[in-house]
Design an enzyme around this catalytic site. Structure first.
Site, mmCIF file in Angstrom:
data_model
loop_
_atom_site.group_PDB
_atom_site.id
_atom_site.type_symbol
_atom_site.label_atom_id
_atom_site.label_comp_id
_atom_site.label_asym_id
_atom_site.label_seq_id
_atom_site.Cartn_x
_atom_site.Cartn_y
_atom_site.Cartn_z
ATOM 1 N N ASP A 67 25.917 45.194 31.836
ATOM 2 C CA ASP A 67 26.325 46.568 32.086
ATOM 3 C C ASP A 67 26.672 47.326 30.810
ATOM 4 O O ASP A 67 26.832 46.730 29.739
ATOM 5 C CB ASP A 67 27.520 46.598 33.059
ATOM 6 C CG ASP A 67 28.542 45.496 32.793
ATOM 7 O OD1 ASP A 67 28.554 44.970 31.669
ATOM 8 O OD2 ASP A 67 29.311 45.178 33.704
ATOM 9 N N ASN A 136 39.207 43.028 41.122
ATOM 10 C CA ASN A 136 38.886 43.465 42.490
ATOM 11 C C ASN A 136 37.628 42.774 43.027
ATOM 12 O O ASN A 136 37.093 43.169 44.049
ATOM 13 C CB ASN A 136 38.708 44.990 42.536
ATOM 14 C CG ASN A 136 37.586 45.468 41.626
ATOM 15 O OD1 ASN A 136 36.883 44.666 41.018
ATOM 16 N ND2 ASN A 136 37.404 46.774 41.540
ATOM 17 N N HIS A 138 34.753 42.543 41.346
ATOM 18 C CA HIS A 138 33.453 43.043 40.871
ATOM 19 C C HIS A 138 32.766 41.999 40.000
ATOM 20 O O HIS A 138 33.408 41.206 39.314
ATOM 21 C CB HIS A 138 33.554 44.426 40.201
ATOM 22 C CG HIS A 138 34.211 44.474 38.866
ATOM 23 N ND1 HIS A 138 34.984 45.534 38.440
ATOM 24 C CD2 HIS A 138 34.212 43.605 37.829
ATOM 25 C CE1 HIS A 138 35.406 45.313 37.221
ATOM 26 N NE2 HIS A 138 34.952 44.149 36.827
ATOM 27 N N GLU A 143 31.102 47.226 42.261
ATOM 28 C CA GLU A 143 32.465 47.415 42.751
ATOM 29 C C GLU A 143 32.544 47.208 44.266
ATOM 30 O O GLU A 143 31.530 47.339 44.963
ATOM 31 C CB GLU A 143 32.921 48.843 42.424
ATOM 32 C CG GLU A 143 32.945 49.177 40.937
ATOM 33 C CD GLU A 143 34.200 48.683 40.229
ATOM 34 O OE1 GLU A 143 34.698 47.579 40.564
ATOM 35 O OE2 GLU A 143 34.668 49.375 39.326
#
Ligand code: F6R
Length: 237
Positions: A67, A136, A138, A143
């Site tokens: 990313d 979280n 990801h 996400e």
């Protein structure tokens, strides 16, 4: 799934580097999927050491990063391209043209996503994908959401991720709101996956990842379905 426990973050980095080194020795032209973030720094340090000692070489390898932030160019100190140059690319013998990362500072990020997917495909897909784990759940910047994206795409970062990444920026307003990330499909199509998880604060999400239901609300839970997954962690479950 195979699960290995490391005493601490330092030995996690060593174990991960040895793992990657073994794969590179077995297949010098390996296509690696690479993460940034705090967790893999030790791995990069040991890989650099092994390469500088002449024990491994990346001359035939190709790498694809997961990313990049939208809007940051490669010279921005918080860009993932900058991180990779600092920690890995400039220190090993990987040819420049073999290191790939989405370009964040382009006029049309959607076109960049297509270009990136094509490049991965042209390389024959990812052989070994190394992942970190977001608080979280990801993976890459996929996400929690109502759906999972298959291909490389532009994503709006969640408030939680922006908060978690503020530590690298002067303040939260400076954290980019979007990123380009490989999709869950790109990740799951990798032949092998190595997931690195470090630090007590990730205990809860590590549990949810492997012992909770497979759900788009915990993107990492999809890893339960991968046929060749190894987890290296310093969290005792
Ligand atoms: C970074 C990436 C992210 C990180 C995750 C964990 O390229 O893909 O999914 O792996 O946010 O980051 P750290 O290791 O900083 O806790």
């Amino acid at each position: 799934m195979e699960y290995f426990y490391a005493q601490d973050n330092l030995s996690l980095g060593q174990m991960a580097a040895r793992w990657v080194a073994r794969e590179i020795l077995a297949c010098p032209e390996l296509v690696l999927g690479l993460p940034t973030g705090s967790t893999p720094i030790g791995m990069y340090q040991y890989l650099v050491r092994l390469a500088q000692e002449g024990l491994i070489s990346f001359t035939q390898a190709r790498t694809f990063n997961l990313d990049e932030y939208v809007g940051l160019n490669v010279d921005h100190p918080q860009s993932y391209a900058f991180f990779m140059r600092e920690h890995f690319w400039s220190k090993v013998d990987l040819p420049k043209g073999n290191a790939h990362i989405p370009r964040g500072n382009v006029s049309n990020p959607a076109v960049e996503c297509l270009r990136y997917d094509n490049a991965i495909q042209k390389a024959g897909g990812i052989g070994l994908q190394i992942l970190g784990l977001g608080l979280n759940g990801h993976i890459g910047f996929n996400e929690p959401s109502h759906n999972m994206e298959i291909h490389t795409h532009v994503v709006d970062l969640t408030a939680e991720t922006i908060q978690a990444n503020t530590r690298f920026f002067p303040d939260s307003s400076a954290v980019p709101r979007q990123a380009i990330t490989m999709g869950v499909g790109n990740i799951m199509q990798a032949q092998k996956i190595l997931l690195l998880v470090s630090g007590e604060r990730k205990r809860d999400i590590l549990n949810k990842t492997f012992y909770g239901p497979v759900s788009t609300e915990v993107p990492s839970s999809i890893l339960q379905l991968h046929a060749d997954l190894t987890v290296l962690t310093d969290i005792k479950l």
